[in-house]
Structures are given as C-alpha cells and as structure tokens.
Enzyme design. Sequence first.
Site, PDB file in Angstrom:
ATOM      1  N   GLU A 427      79.947   5.722  31.041  1.00 14.47           N
ATOM      2  CA  GLU A 427      81.176   6.368  29.903  1.00 14.47           C
ATOM      3  C   GLU A 427      81.763   4.617  29.221  1.00 14.47           C
ATOM      4  O   GLU A 427      81.711   4.932  28.610  1.00 14.47           O
ATOM      5  CB  GLU A 427      81.938   6.917  30.529  1.00 14.47           C
ATOM      6  CG  GLU A 427      82.892   7.033  29.571  1.00 14.47           C
ATOM      7  CD  GLU A 427      83.124   8.291  28.545  1.00 14.47           C
ATOM      8  OE1 GLU A 427      84.070   8.603  27.708  1.00 14.47           O
ATOM      9  OE2 GLU A 427      82.438   8.429  28.521  1.00 14.47           O
ATOM     10  N   THR A 565      80.281  14.817  12.505  1.00 16.12           N
ATOM     11  CA  THR A 565      80.443  13.962  13.734  1.00 16.12           C
ATOM     12  C   THR A 565      80.007  15.379  14.984  1.00 16.12           C
ATOM     13  O   THR A 565      79.986  14.885  16.152  1.00 16.12           O
ATOM     14  CB  THR A 565      81.361  13.681  13.865  1.00 16.12           C
ATOM     15  OG1 THR A 565      81.892  13.111  14.980  1.00 16.12           O
ATOM     16  CG2 THR A 565      82.995  14.751  13.906  1.00 16.12           C
TER      17      THR A 565
END
Length: 574
Positions: A427, A565
């Site tokens: 991450e 997006t």
Amino acid sequence: MPGFRRWGKSKFEKNPESSFKLLAAVLVITFYLLIKEFSNPTIRTRNTPTYGAQIQHTAWNGTGNAQEMRAGKVRSAMKYTYWKYRETAWGADDILPVSGGNSSTRNGWGAFIVDSASTLVLMELWDELAHSLEHILGIDFTHTKDLVDPFETTIRYLGGLLSIVELYDVGMIPENVLHGEARDLILEHAVTLAEKLGPAYDTPTGMPWPRVDFKTSRGVADPPSVYFEHPDKPQYAHPAIGPARTGSSILENRVLTRLTGDPIYARNATLAWAPLVWSKWQTPWKGMVDAPIDIVTGAPVGRDRHWDGGHDSYYEYLLKITLLAPPSDPYVGTYKTRFLESAYSLRKRLSTRSASAPGHYMQHLFIGKQDGSQYHNQQGHLACFAPGTILLGSKFYDHPYLKTFALALLEGCHHTYTSTPSKIGPENWSWTPKFSYDEPIHSPATSRAKQEWSESGFWSTDPEYKGRPEYVESLFYAWRITGEQRFRDWAWEAFSAMETHCKAPHGYAQLADVYKVLPSEWPGSGEKRWIDMQESFWAAETLKYLWLTFADVETASLDKWVFSTEGHVFRMIR
C-alpha cells in the site's frame, strides 16, 4: 471571348510541336498529382463533426488480438466475484469475502451492483447484468440513513449509472437485457441522484461540502467518525478538502449534461474545481495546488503538494476533460495547460531515483510528496495511476519527454510488485533518494525495513494490499498506447498473484501483508493473512483493466472512450 480563341485550334496549327510538349507536361503533372492523392488522400473535414482521438498504438500486425486464455481467466474471476456476492450479500454495498458477511458503508444502495455493471457489459456477462439491472431499477436514491459522501457517490454510483446509459446508446447491451424504457429510467435515477447531491455545491466558492444530508438537503462537515478513524486529521475553522474531492466530478457531470441537456450539472462541476484551475493563491510549482483547501474562502490551509491519494484524480481529470469535451469548449486550452504544468512539476520536483542498496544495485524512479518545505520520500499504491495518465497525456498532447517519464514511473511500480514474495506491491513504501540536499524524512528503522531495503532498494511502510487497480490500470494504458507485449505479461503476472493469494471462500480478500501470504506464516488456519473486505472497485476497475489488457484492443478503444477515475467508460464525442 478572345481568351478562348487564343488557345483555340489555330494555335495548334501554327506550332504543333510546342503544343504537344505542353499537353504532355500537363498530362504528366496531372498523373503525378493523382498518384499522390490516392497514396495520401486529402481528407476534408469542414462542417463534418469528428469523433474520438488518435491515442492507441496502430501498428499491431495481429498482436492486438485477444489473448483468449488470459482474458477468460479474468472473466472467470469476475464471475466468481459476482456470484459469491449474490449468494450472501445481495443488495449490500460490499461482501466480506472471508466470512461471507456484508458491509454497507456506501449508503446501502448496493455499491457493488452499480459499480460493477459497466464491467459486466464489457465482458458480455448478460445473465449477471440482467440481475444487476433489476436491482438498479428499484433503488431509491432519495433515501439513506447515513450522510452521503459526494465524491465517492459521484464516482461509484453516478458514474456507474451513466456508463450503463452510454454503453446502451452505442448498442453494446442487447435489447432483451436492457430496453429503451429501462434505459430512460436509469437516466432518471442519475438525475435524481445528481439533484440530491446538488446541495454539496452550495458554498461561497462552489467547492463541495464533505458530506450531504439527504434528509435536510444541506451540505455538512465531516462526521465525527472521520476523526475517530483518522485521529491525525487536522480540524479547521471551516471544512477543508483535498483537490480530488473538488476536482473529480467534471467528467460525470458533463456526461449528465450532455444526456439531459440541462447545463446545471456541468456548471456545478466546473465551479467546483474553478478555485483550483484558476487559483488566485500563489503556489511555488506551476500547475500544482496547495491543499487542503477551505471550501468557504478557497484559501489553502495546508501546503501539501503531490499526485497521491486525496490529490490524484484532480490531475487525472484535467487531462481527461480535454478528451471528453468538444474542442469548442472555451476552457479546454486552460485545462491542457494546467495538466502539462502539473506533470512537468511532478517530474521536476517530486520524482527521485532510489539509491543503490547492498543487495540491489538498480535504481528506480518513484514520486514522493511535499509538505510545506519537507520532501517525503514515500509513495502510495494510489499514485501508480500516474504512469498511465501521464502516458495518455504524452500521446494526446504529443509530449515525448512525458512518455519517457511515465514509463520510468511504471517500471518503479512494477518493481514494487516483483520484489515481494506475493508478487503484489504494498500500500505504501519508502526509498532512499539517490540525490538529496537534506537527510531523508523516512529511513529504514526496523530490522525488517532494513532487510527489505537491502534486498530491493525500498521498504514497505504499509504492507497491505487492498485490491487496488492503479498499477494494472497503468499497464492497460501502456499496452494500448505502446503495443509492447511486456505490459501484457506484467499484467498477467499481477493477476496470477492475485488469483493465488487473494481468492477467498466468498470473493477476493485484501492482504494483510504482501510479504507474508502463506497460511503457515500466520497463527491457526492462516486466515489472518486476509483482510475481510472486498471494495467495489475490485470489480469496477481492477478486474476490468486486467480483462481489457487481454481483450482485443478495439474493445473500449482509447480512441473512442474516456475512463473515469472509477473505471467507468464515457463516449468521447469531440
């Protein structure tokens, strides 16, 4: 008509040799012009509308055909994802893929169902789509128990609804699955939802409130739960938001205006990002905005500058609106300028190469963050969208230097995937910049961090994998724009790793640690290696981009479609 007589028969009679030479020359020139015209025909476009753009690679020579086996495997993963959700979580926003429970943190309208619908269309999963459409037609978007997040609701719900309409309008959905009347009802749903979101824009600047209360039809500040979840989040005199929240509704609302003819939606979205695009506050770097930003005054209350989470999709939409909007739009030139300025500022100010490590000599390009005068040598998985977006801009705007930059960033994201035992990137991660005037803010402090740095030149600061799409999204753009087979191979490596390590009893789980994915590395049955969550973007984006990378290149061509997006496709009518 003396001119006609001067070139009449008498002239040929007086000097036939000269006349035949002239005639021969005329014939040769005419023949040459005909050959040239047929070899490179002149296309006249006056008063003829043009659709699309020239984005995708063209010299495929058969290499752009579908890779049936790989595409089929991803399609099977989508079917598994869908039917596991339908079995135990139908109507909820998300399924909990390990336990089989469900979660509704997106207002309980069935975020997974709406968000995944455009993926079902592209994959031609008609039975699944029929079930989804039945649910979608019955949603009451006027009612919810919770406050509504206008950003998440716009990109997941509003974008998902509009993409269904767009795909139907071009004939990609069979009439026996969705007919015209149902299509109109879905558009009505989109209008209803957009109207309920309208109070978000009732601010002095036009920038949206963080939440909307549908019961009172008013915009409101962040609820207390946000600060419980993020205790480090600062509180200001007025609500303050990042660029992504105010700059990521322009595509969805422009499409809604086009479909309905009502200008209010495009107007709200344009005013929402106007304080960023036409900022009256000075920033030291061209094209990049300081944030967070006060929604009442429009003044930056912080000095954060980056393309990572919270800022990312504003810069993405600066480019994509120039693909979606007609050239007659008076602001297209401004949007293009702002995007290019921000991309070059990112390249100059925030990108740094990693220094060689004892066990890894190769250097990689990453992009960090600026906080005031401090450079944070840390990147998030979310920022791996940047290579694909910048590559798209480099092609559309013909800026080859940006292409080189984008591909270098993509190689850096690829390296974070190939360096972990799971072959999936973390991450967040940090690296030691090769060149720096100051000591890096972040350095490997623990024995684990030092080992990761020594072996790969970076170390994880958050080792989770949340099912995010950004890396494979950029691989999709890289494949479609360059035609280089390696990007298809990288995508297959990533999918294979996800299939191996994320597939859980009821869907695809997130990973607690991409460096520890074997059950034997965890106590008990090893289920703790999974995080019991599957966000809707797994189906809306991650699987969609993977499948499109292996599908025929004319499927959802970048020459004809703009991706939001959240991965929803909108027609490019220019």
